[in-house]
Structures are given as C-alpha cells and as structure tokens.
Design a protein around this motif. Structure first.
Motif, PDB file in Angstrom:
ATOM      1  N   VAL A 172       2.761  60.727  12.381  1.00 17.29           N
ATOM      2  CA  VAL A 172       1.679  59.790  12.089  1.00 17.29           C
ATOM      3  C   VAL A 172       2.040  58.426  12.671  1.00 17.29           C
ATOM      4  CG1 VAL A 172       0.314  58.683  10.290  1.00 17.29           C
ATOM      5  CG2 VAL A 172       1.092  61.045   9.978  1.00 17.29           C
TER       6      VAL A 172
ATOM      7  N   MET B 294      -5.707  62.555   8.311  1.00 10.97           N
ATOM      8  CA  MET B 294      -4.547  62.421   7.425  1.00 10.97           C
ATOM      9  C   MET B 294      -4.367  63.666   6.558  1.00 10.97           C
ATOM     10  SD  MET B 294      -3.005  59.681   8.234  1.00 10.97           S
ATOM     11  CE  MET B 294      -3.491  60.137   9.919  1.00 10.97           C
TER      12      MET B 294
ATOM     13  N   SER C 165      -2.626  66.012   8.731  1.00  8.15           N
ATOM     14  CA  SER C 165      -1.233  65.602   8.889  1.00  8.15           C
ATOM     15  C   SER C 165      -0.385  66.084   7.715  1.00  8.15           C
ATOM     16  CB  SER C 165      -1.140  64.079   9.018  1.00  8.15           C
ATOM     17  OG  SER C 165      -1.918  63.609  10.098  1.00  8.15           O
ATOM     18  N   ALA C 166      -0.924  65.959   6.494  1.00  9.89           N
ATOM     19  CA  ALA C 166      -0.185  66.381   5.306  1.00  9.89           C
ATOM     20  C   ALA C 166       0.036  67.893   5.306  1.00  9.89           C
ATOM     21  CB  ALA C 166      -0.928  65.942   4.051  1.00  9.89           C
TER      22      ALA C 166
ATOM     23  N   ARG D 257      -2.893  54.126   7.370  1.00  3.09           N
ATOM     24  CA  ARG D 257      -2.683  55.563   7.552  1.00  3.09           C
ATOM     25  C   ARG D 257      -1.525  56.055   6.679  1.00  3.09           C
ATOM     26  NH1 ARG D 257      -3.596  57.471  13.851  1.00  3.09           N
ATOM     27  NH2 ARG D 257      -5.863  57.171  13.825  1.00  3.09           N
TER      28      ARG D 257
ATOM     29  N   PHE E 148      -1.943  58.992   4.072  1.00  2.28           N
ATOM     30  CA  PHE E 148      -1.101  60.170   4.300  1.00  2.28           C
ATOM     31  C   PHE E 148      -0.251  60.475   3.065  1.00  2.28           C
ATOM     32  CE2 PHE E 148       3.107  61.814   5.546  1.00  2.28           C
ATOM     33  CZ  PHE E 148       2.734  63.038   6.057  1.00  2.28           C
TER      34      PHE E 148
END
Length: 350
Positions: free
Chosen positions: A209, A265, A268-269, A336, A340
């Motif tokens: 990220v 996000m 991303s997780a 972010r 996140f």
C-alpha cells in the motif's frame, strides 16, 4: 481548403494489393515517432480475427497525370496498417494473449480464418488531392472536437508494453466487478476507470500500500516494461478477487464498500491475509502475511459495520477515524493507511 473527404470502406486484401503494387505509401512526414511494440500489434490482429472494430484510417489520394495511376498515402493509421501487412507476410506470430490463436502466423491460420482476415473491412476517410496544409487542418479540426484525455486514457495511449496489456486484460477478465458489483460505474469505464483501478491493485501486489494518484501509476507503468512477474501477479490477483467476490460480492454491491477507494483497501487487506504484502508506505507494522482469513461470518459482520459507518452523516464511535479517513484525500498514504488498518482488522485472523 481545396479538398473533399469521402468516407469509404475497403478490405484488408485491398490494402495488401496496394502495398504489393507500390501504390500504397506510409508517409513518414506524418508518422508518429513511437513505433508499436509487439503487444500492440498482437492486440490489433486479435481484434481483427475476433471481428471487433478498429479505428478508421485516413488516406490522401491523388492521380498521377503521367501514369494515370492512383496514389494512396496513409496519413493516419500507419502503425495499424504496418502491423496488418507484417502479419500477412508472416513476420510475427500471435502471443499467448490471443488465447486459441496463440502461436499462429497468417500462414498457419485455418483457411476459413485467413479468408475472414482478408475480408475484414476497414473504414477509410479519403482526402482527395489534399495538400500537407489541408491534412494538418483536418487533424487540427478533429482534435478541437474531442474531449481531452484523462490520465488513464493517456497511459493507455502512451504505453504499449506487456504491463499495460496485462492490466487491460485483467480489467476485462474481472468484469464482474464493474458489471455486477458496480465498483466502477459504466460512465467511468468509458474513460478507462476500470483499468485505472486494476493498475492500483497490481501496484498493491508489487509494492504494498503506497501513495496513489496519476504520477504514482505512471511510474508503475514505466518501471514494469517487460513485466516478468506477470504470471505471479495474476495468480495473486485472481485468487484474492475470487475470495472476495465469492463470499462477499452481494454485500459489497449493496453498500459503500463498492466505491473504488474502499474496494482497493479491502482488496489490500484480503491480499495480505491470503498472500502477504510488502511494507509499502505504511507506517504501521504489518502482521505476518499469508496467514489466512477470519471466519467468513466474522468478516461479514465486521464489513457490515464498516459499511454502515460510511453511511452515517456524523462519524462517531469505533469507526470515526475510518470514516474521516474515507472523506479526505483517498490517494494519500496517510488516509489509505487508516482505512487499510480497519479492513485488515476485519479480515485478518486474530
């Protein structure tokens, strides 16, 4: 301006015939400096074989009074015609991006497909007896009518690399995100918003990220010209998106979680839980990646709470920081990182 413009249609075999008899000229005076990369040529031929439309070509025509023969000078569309001629002359084979056509040259296509290729129609604007000044005036007027390209469209036009085509294909393959979940609207897809978001997902896999925005994405395209990591990145992307869509697609589609900044996000997780991410620009210390995910019922409950918080007028309680970060600049690493962190706590096993 002493010229006429006539819209006509010719077949590929017409262009090949003109090329063979020398009456077709690819005018270097109007040639753009950039030369198409193999990926762009492959995509064009693939489009033709699948009977999909391609942009029209502009040709300046004149008749030589001495020989009484027509001359055809291509002033726009030269790279397309070069690629078509090169393919017809067996100068390159199609790559794996062309699916069932992979590895084929013109000479190895089935005869029926060869005929369809030769009969493919190309729209042509014919400029009769136009001078160089006339041609430049035509393009100046055409450009004055067009909408300025946004950053995603400029990237798609500028870069003809393996990375660009991989992003574009992934956006096409995951159309369920746009068509069913509504992560990118139809209007934004017309301006390549799906490619833009997909490139950011690629960035998360490659770098973790980080800050977003056009400059960061442009840098990503420049740094990954040949893209040797393509297969690994696509594997991570597909498995992560598959897990999200299969269990939480309906929840995302009906809540603010479908908004692009939130979905990125969320992706991303999930990606960190399933595969692990690089530190990127995050200030927080990441727990070990690739440890799996929480129970789906727990994840659903947590995501429902985050979605509800995004719908509140006044942020309060445990999600207040998350909501405030969602209302600020969604491109900065500072906001972010906050979002996140909330998504990671929602999906990561405790």
């Amino acid at each position: 301006m002493a010229t006429d413009s006539i819209l006509e249609q010719f077949r590929i075999h017409d262009f090949l015939s003109w090329h063979d008899n020398g009456s077709l000229k690819l005018n270097p005076d109007f040639q753009r400096r950039e030369v198409w990369r193999p990926e762009a040529k492959n995509y064009l031929i693939d489009s033709i074989l699948r009977r999909m439309p391609i942009p029209k070509v502009y040709i300046r025509t004149s008749v030589d009074p001495r020989t009484r023969k027509s001359k055809r000078e291509v002033v726009d569309g030269q790279q397309r015609l070069r690629a078509i001629i090169q393919f017809a002359e067996d100068e390159f084979a199609l790559t794996r991006r062309s699916g069932e056509f992979a590895g084929m040259r013109y000479s190895t296509l089935p005869e029926e497909l060869q005929s369809e290729f030769l009969e493919y129609p190309i729209a042509v604007d014919t400029l009769q007896n136009a001078t160089d000044s006339d041609v430049l005036e035509v393009f100046a007027r055409l450009n004055s009518y067009t909408v300025s390209l946004n950053p995603a469209e400029k990237r798609h036009a500028k870069f003809q690399t393996a990375f660009k085509w991989s992003v574009h294909e992934a956006a096409r393959d995951w159309k369920i995100l746009w068509e069913d979940l509504g992560v990118v609207s139809g209007r934004d897809r017309l301006r390549m918003g799906d490619d833009s978001l997909m490139s950011e997902m690629f960035s998360v896999i490659l770098k973790g990220v980080t800050d977003g925005g056009s400059t960061a994405i442009d840098r990503l395209y420049m740094e990954n010209d040949e893209f040797p990591e393509e297969d690994v990145v696509r594997g991570i992307l597909d498995s992560t998106l598959g897990a999200i869509v299969a269990d939480y697609g309906s929840l995302i589609a009906s809540t603010p979680l479908k908004r692009s900044p939130q979905f990125l996000m969320l992706f991303s997780a999930f990606c960190h839980g399933l595969h692990g991410l690089r530190q990127g620009g995050l200030g927080l210390e990441l727990p070990p990646g690739g440890q799996g995910l929480r129970d789906s019922a727990d994840i659903r409950s947590s995501l429902t709470g985050l979605a509800a918080a995004l719908s509140e007028d006044t942020p309060s309680g445990e999600y207040a920081e998350f909501v405030l970060a969602s209302r600020g600049s969604t491109q900065r690493i500072s906001t972010r990182a906050v979002r996140f962190g909330y998504y990671l706590r929602a999906v990561y096993p405790s």
